[in-house]
Each structure stands twice: as C-alpha cells, then as structure tokens.
Design an enzyme around this catalytic site. Structure first.
Site, PDB file in Angstrom:
ATOM      1  N   CYS A  92       0.806  -1.227   0.000  1.00 24.80           N
ATOM      2  CA  CYS A  92       0.000   0.000   0.000  1.00 24.80           C
ATOM      3  C   CYS A  92       0.836   1.272   0.000  1.00 24.80           C
ATOM      4  CB  CYS A  92      -0.940   0.018   1.206  1.00 24.80           C
ATOM      5  SG  CYS A  92      -2.165  -1.304   1.186  1.00 24.80           S
ATOM      6  N   HIS A 326      -9.483   2.725  -2.585  1.00 28.05           N
ATOM      7  CA  HIS A 326      -8.100   2.346  -2.288  1.00 28.05           C
ATOM      8  C   HIS A 326      -7.543   1.456  -3.404  1.00 28.05           C
ATOM      9  CE1 HIS A 326      -4.541   1.299  -0.243  1.00 28.05           C
ATOM     10  NE2 HIS A 326      -5.011   0.537   0.724  1.00 28.05           N
TER      11      HIS A 326
END
Length: 374
Positions: A92, A326
């Site tokens: 991430c 996301h």
C-alpha cells in the site's frame, strides 16, 4: 530545513478511483496509467515553458499483471522506446515509494525529470496459483511470523486499542462528508483525468447513510463494510524536477519504518514520527496531512499514536480513502496528488508543509514531508 538539491513535484494528476468491478473494470494497468502520465507531462510543460524530457517512469503496483507496468505505461503513453520504466512493490506504500525513488535519483545528481506514481487494476489482476491451487494474496511475512489478512488485522487492532464501532462509523462518515463537499465544490476537478465515462471517485457517499445499520464483518466485532475502504482501480502520476522550478512541492524528508507484522495498520504512525524527527519538525509545523485510510479503526489507531485529533481540519480535508477508494499500488501517490491540490493548486504560500503517509501490509510504514515552493 530547505535544501538546495531537494527535488520538486511540478505536476500531479490522477484518475477518478473506480470501485473494483465497476466503471474502470475493463482497463488494464497501462490503460489507467498512460492518460495520467500524458496529462501530468502536459501540466509540467506549462510550468517549464518547454517540452519535458523524461529520464524514467517509476510506478508502484501490487497485484500485477507483472511485465513491469512502469515500462509498459511509459510506452503506452507515447514517451518513446528510449524512456525506461520500473515498477515498485511496497504494497500500500508503493505509489509513495515510487515518488521517493524518483526523488532519490534526482537528489543523487541526475537532474533529468522523472515521472513517478502508482497504478492498480484490482479488476484485471490475475488469479495467482501454486501447483494449480489459487490463492488470494501472497504472504506478507514468512513462516513463524504473524501474517493476518488486512480485515482481521484491522479488527484485531480495534479490539487491542478499544476503538469502538461508533467511533469508526463517525470517522468514515466524516471522510465521506468531506469528500462529497470537495466534489460538489469542484476541488477535485483540476487533478482528475476522466476515464471510461467516470468523472469522479465512485465510492463517495456510497455507504455514508448505511453506516449505523451495516452488520459487523466478524462475530462480536466492530469492523463493517462501511468502515473498510472500497478496493479500487486507478492511477496517479507526478512529474519530479530538480530544485529551482516552481510552483511545486519540494520533497524535504522521507522515512520508511518497520513494525510488528501482526499490527500492520500502525506503520504510518512510526513513519510520521521518524520523518518529523528527520526534518527537525513537530506535528504543529505541518499544515496538511494525507494519511491513507485503509480502515477507520486502523486510521484512528495511527492518529492516537501520533497525537492528532480525528477531526483535525488539517487531516484529509477533502476526504480520504474511506470515501475515495483504495487502489493499493496507487494510493500513496494519490495522497501526494491530493497534497499538491490542497497546497499548490489552492495557492498556499511558500513554506507551507504537508505530510503524505501510509501503513503497509507486512508491518511497515512510509511517510514524506513536502513543502510548497513558489
């Protein structure tokens, strides 16, 4: 803290973030990334007043399809076969890591401009298998270490820190409300490159009114679908130049840290503390923060550790990943694009500072301090 050789971000663009399986679901990684690369380079040419020569394209990506998406996107963007490309996988944090890698090359003495960012097509990511057995994800830690899935890790963190369901719901609702207000006011427009008919992030407001009624994802748990970010498709691209060009965001300091793999959600806290120490700053010296919100519980745990109130107006002022979505490998770069819009596009004076940060699967965190130059 100003340094004469700190690279400067002079252009920043992104796609709208499409929820996995929706508007952007048919676009491959290069089809997501190449339009934003072209748009960012066009913006950079407006700053420099001349065509931009690109030394490299570095993109973050987590889930494939492999084959070096950075290079493929560079070719798809029409940059020519002489422009190389690279792909970074720090989960991430990949998009932010790619920006910092590009900055390091310029700071080391190669003064040519670079494109950096991230891209993720969760919708077209290939199914992975070993000996014919499919699996959802690769391990984040080896045998002998805790390696929870991200949902379980966030639930465990909420229980460990005593973060209530009501507090998580309120945090997610705040993110959606801020994002909806920003969208309606047009504050996203200048950074977005519409694709496939999608003009705005499609998750904004989707779960906002349902938050109190959504069931828990685990028995006796507090996590819900509404307090977990939507997995997304999207890309972001930034143009980095040597010091001396303006307006833009100078990269003043960066940090990458490790933490317990059992508690991956807190990684951003350690990274923010480390980057502030490196820069010789306190949190009070920071005017804007973009911390990737993977889960409300995870985001709140980070804020508690750094001593920042969850309703602080400096924090994700236009909403975070809980509202926008996301796209794993792109999210760290999206955070920098958001800082660019909030500070440079909005006319913040020289010296205004921001932080972009993310927690990372496997127990890591990444953060950068950026400063407006004019």
């Amino acid at each position: 803290m100003q340094a004469d050789n700190d690279p400067v971000i002079i252009a920043a663009r992104r796609t709208p973030i499409g929820t996995r399986g929706r508007a952007l679901a048919r676009l491959r990684v290069e089809e997501l990334a190449s339009p934003v690369i072209r748009a960012a380079l066009k913006d950079a040419e407006a700053v420099t007043g001349a065509p931009v020569t690109v030394a490299d394209v570095i993109l973050g990506n987590c889930m494939g399809p492999g084959g070096n998406p950075g290079r493929i996107a560079a070719l798809a963007a029409g940059l020519g076969h002489e422009v190389p490309g690279a792909t970074v996988d720090r989960q991430c944090g990949s998009g932010l890591a790619a920006v910092l890698d590009a900055a390091a090359a310029i700071r080391a003495g190669d003064r040519r401009m670079r494109v950096a960012g991230g891209v993720e097509s969760a919708s077209t990511a290939p199914v992975r298998s070993v000996a014919g057995v499919a699996y959802d994800r690769a391990p984040f830690a080896p045998a002998g270490f805790s390696d929870p899935g991200m949902l379980q890790a966030a639930e465990d963190l909420a229980a460990r820190d005593g973060i209530s369901r009501a507090r998580q719901d309120a945090h997610a609702a705040r993110s959606h409300a801020r994002a909806r207000a920003a969208r309606d006011a047009g504050r996203f427009d200048a950074e977005l490159v519409p694709l496939a008919g999608l003009r705005h992030d499609d998750a904004i407001g989707g779960a906002e009114r349902l938050l109190p009624r959504l069931p828990a994802l685990f028995p006796s748990g507090t996590l819900t679908a509404g307090t977990s970010t939507r997995i997304g498709d999207g890309a972001a691209a930034l143009v980095l130049a040597p010091a001396g060009l303006a307006p833009g965001l100078a990269i003043r300091a960066s940090a990458v840290v490790g933490c317990d793999p059992a508690l991956p959600g807190i990684g951003a806290a350690g990274a923010i503390q480390a980057v502030l120490e490196s820069a010789g700053l306190d949190l009070a010296d920071i005017d804007a923060l973009e911390i990737v919100e993977a889960f409300a519980a995870q985001s709140l745990a980070v804020l508690d550790r750094i001593g920042l109130a969850e309703d602080d107006p400096r924090l994700t002022a236009d909403g975070g990943a809980l509202a926008l979505g996301h796209p794993w490998g792109a999210s760290g770069a999206v955070a920098v694009v958001r800082l660019f819009s909030r500070l440079v596009r909005a006319g913040a004076p020289a010296g205004t500072r921001g932080i972009a940060a993310a927690s990372i699967g496997g127990g890591m965190g990444i953060a950068a301090v950026l400063e407006v130059v004019r």
